[in-house]
Scaffold this active site. Structure first.
Site, short mmCIF file in Angstrom:
data_model
loop_
_atom_site.label_atom_id
_atom_site.label_comp_id
_atom_site.label_asym_id
_atom_site.label_seq_id
_atom_site.Cartn_x
_atom_site.Cartn_y
_atom_site.Cartn_z
N GLU A 42 0.74 -1.31 0.06
CA GLU A 42 -0.11 -0.17 -0.13
C GLU A 42 0.88 1.26 0.04
O GLU A 42 1.55 1.57 0.63
CB GLU A 42 -1.06 -0.03 1.15
CG GLU A 42 -2.10 1.16 1.21
CD GLU A 42 -3.12 1.11 2.11
OE1 GLU A 42 -3.89 2.26 2.45
OE2 GLU A 42 -3.36 0.06 2.86
N GLU B 222 4.48 4.84 4.17
CA GLU B 222 3.87 6.19 4.64
C GLU B 222 5.00 7.22 4.95
O GLU B 222 5.80 6.68 5.90
CB GLU B 222 2.63 5.85 5.74
CG GLU B 222 2.24 7.07 6.19
CD GLU B 222 1.63 8.36 5.38
OE1 GLU B 222 1.73 9.26 5.30
OE2 GLU B 222 0.60 7.55 4.60
N ASP C 156 9.29 7.03 1.34
CA ASP C 156 9.01 6.98 -0.17
C ASP C 156 8.70 5.65 -0.39
O ASP C 156 9.66 4.67 -0.44
CB ASP C 156 9.88 7.59 -1.09
CG ASP C 156 9.56 8.08 -2.38
OD1 ASP C 156 8.36 7.23 -2.81
OD2 ASP C 156 10.06 8.72 -3.03
N LYS D 230 -3.19 21.82 -8.61
CA LYS D 230 -2.81 22.71 -9.26
C LYS D 230 -2.02 21.96 -10.71
O LYS D 230 -1.22 21.12 -10.50
CB LYS D 230 -1.89 23.60 -8.70
CG LYS D 230 -2.46 24.37 -7.62
CD LYS D 230 -1.70 25.58 -7.23
CE LYS D 230 -2.31 26.38 -6.08
NZ LYS D 230 -1.20 27.16 -5.44
N ASP E 168 -2.54 12.26 -2.38
CA ASP E 168 -2.45 13.74 -2.45
C ASP E 168 -2.77 14.12 -4.18
O ASP E 168 -2.11 13.62 -4.85
CB ASP E 168 -1.06 14.30 -2.10
CG ASP E 168 -1.25 15.97 -1.84
OD1 ASP E 168 -1.91 16.54 -2.59
OD2 ASP E 168 -0.35 16.11 -0.78
N ARG F 242 -10.38 6.59 6.66
CA ARG F 242 -11.00 7.65 7.49
C ARG F 242 -10.96 8.78 6.53
O ARG F 242 -12.05 9.61 6.42
CB ARG F 242 -9.87 8.07 8.50
CG ARG F 242 -8.55 8.08 8.11
CD ARG F 242 -7.62 8.48 9.36
NE ARG F 242 -6.27 8.65 9.18
CZ ARG F 242 -5.33 9.67 9.38
NH1 ARG F 242 -6.17 10.57 9.83
NH2 ARG F 242 -4.21 9.74 9.10
N TYR F 243 -10.35 8.67 5.22
CA TYR F 243 -10.06 9.66 4.41
C TYR F 243 -11.54 9.60 3.36
O TYR F 243 -12.36 10.58 2.96
CB TYR F 243 -9.01 9.64 3.34
CG TYR F 243 -7.91 10.20 4.14
CD1 TYR F 243 -7.42 11.32 4.40
CD2 TYR F 243 -7.00 8.96 4.22
CE1 TYR F 243 -6.40 11.64 5.03
CE2 TYR F 243 -5.49 9.25 5.04
CZ TYR F 243 -5.21 10.57 5.32
OH TYR F 243 -3.96 10.75 5.78
N GLU F 244 -11.88 8.45 3.41
CA GLU F 244 -13.22 8.04 2.61
C GLU F 244 -14.45 8.44 3.48
O GLU F 244 -15.39 9.37 3.04
CB GLU F 244 -13.36 6.78 2.31
CG GLU F 244 -14.51 6.43 1.41
CD GLU F 244 -14.72 4.75 1.20
OE1 GLU F 244 -15.85 4.26 0.97
OE2 GLU F 244 -13.85 4.09 1.26
#
Length: 225
Positions: free
Chosen positions: A56, A81, A108, A134, A130, A205-207
């Protein structure tokens, strides 16, 4: 856009709020035990046996990673992460669930991918990355041909690449980039296949946050050709 080095730099802070004493102890005591080791990597180096591997990229707080690991203890999971607070949250999940089939890399994901053998991963997850909304920052997105070349190389034939996002810009970008590739096949046959979360795709949790904010969430599954 074709070079993984374009996103090699990790932007922003590596740590958010200050760790509490218990969190700091987790980082000091448990993280060394479950960290991805240096040098070449394979299932034997990571887990001491020959088992399927999944990875992941940017696991956030680790809830999806932990849920997948708990559901399939015979599979080895690698979570990458760069941010300490997320790593500590993941360590809490590993401790509480007694998970021994997870290894963590605070850094990374490309550094880990490069050290794995080709065709060694059964799945790669990229969930709510992320979006870098832009246009001038588009080269920083993980869904670019350079990183995808590496992911494709490390996935075994018929291995799966899962991509989730609630950002419309990233959604359009990912569909465009993935549509240009002959080495991945999109598995969706109906709109529900990418609008409804699959049963074996644990919620992050982002979802949940995206849903609370009224955002649509897209679930893309690709198979390595």
């Amino acid at each position: 856009m074709n070079d993984p080095a374009t996103i090699r730099r990790l932007y922003g802070r590596r740590q958010g709020h200050r760790l509490r004493a218990g969190q700091a102890s987790l980082a000091d005591e448990l993280l060394p035990q479950v960290s991805v080791p240096a040098g070449p990597l394979d299932a034997l180096a990571l887990f001491g046996d020959d088992r399927p591997l999944e990875l992941e990229i940017g696991f956030g707080g680790g809830e999806h990673l932990a849920a997948q690991a708990a559901a399939r203890p015979e599979t080895g999971f690698i979570g990458c992460e760069p941010f300490l607070n997320g790593v500590v949250q993941a360590l809490g999940h590993l401790r509480d669930a007694g998970l021994g089939n997870v290894r963590l890399h605070m850094g990374d994901a490309l550094d880990v991918l490069e050290r794995l053998p080709d065709a060694s991963l059964a799945r790669v997850y990229l969930l709510h990355p992320d979006p870098w909304p832009k246009a001038r920052h588009a080269k920083r997105r993980m869904a670019n041909h350079g990183p995808l070349d590496l992911i494709a190389a490390k996935l075994m034939p018929n291995g799966q690449f899962r991509l989730g996002t609630d950002d419309p810009t990233y959604c359009r970008w990912a569909l465009m980039v993935m549509g240009q590739r002959a080495d991945f096949r999109w598995t969706a046959e109906h709109s529900r296949d990418f609008l409804e979360r699959p049963a074996d795709w644990p919620e992050t949790r982002y979802e949940r946050k995206a849903r609370r904010q009224g955002h649509e969430v897209w679930y893309f599954s690709y198979v390595r050709a």
